[in-house]
Design a protein around this motif. Structure first.
Motif: not given
Length: 164
Positions: A93-100, A120-125, A128-136
């Motif tokens: 998730a971090f790598m996808v968001w970083f690239a985008l 990009a590092v800050f935004a990806a972090f 990715a945190t929101l994506t993984v947490t929301g999914r769980h």
């Protein structure tokens, strides 16, 4: 300090910490490294203060509960099973968001490469945190709803009818 004043100051410290955290990438982009250091110091001081206040409040509450007779003590909440931390899922998730974010910043916003990496590092972090947490949370709520519906139908938690 009164409890209301403590809550007010802790809330303000939390707000200042969030603002400092959000200003760090801005200071990097505009090229003010000393501002980054100052904002980081403010962030650490605010987080330390809020942590100290929260620990003191928890300690006072537990001391007050210990004085009460056992039948008057508040019931302890049974915690749920912890959400397992998926390293591969989070890195993906971090790598996808970083690239985008990096591509968007480079092509649409036109930010230089050094600032782009920092943002990009800050935004990806964060994303990715929101994506993984929301999914769980989504799957946990879905699983709990499914277990409740299954229990209401008279079946066990595994979808197996109870023995008669």
């Amino acid at each position: 300090m009164s409890r209301a004043a403590t809550i007010l100051v802790a809330t303000m410290a939390t707000t200042v910490a969030v603002v400092a955290l959000l200003l760090i990438p801005v200071s990097i982009v505009v090229g003010h490294p000393f501002n980054v250091v100052g904002e980081a110091i403010v962030l650490v001081l605010c987080v330390a203060y809020v942590g100290r206040v929260m620990r003191a409040d928890r300690r006072r509450r537990r001391e007050a509960e210990a004085v009460l007779p056992p039948e008057r003590r508040p019931a302890r909440r049974v915690p749920r099973q912890p959400i397992s931390f998926q390293v591969r899922e989070t890195l993906a998730a971090f790598m996808v968001w970083f690239a985008l974010v990096a591509v968007f910043n480079a092509l649409v916003v036109g930010i230089g490469p050094l600032a782009n990496v920092g943002i990009a590092v800050f935004a990806a972090f964060v994303l990715a945190t929101l994506t993984v947490t929301g999914r769980h949370m989504m799957f946990r709520l879905t699983a709990e709803d499914q277990e409740a519906a299954t229990a209401a139908d008279g079946e066990g938690s595994q979808g197996i009818p109870p023995l008669q």
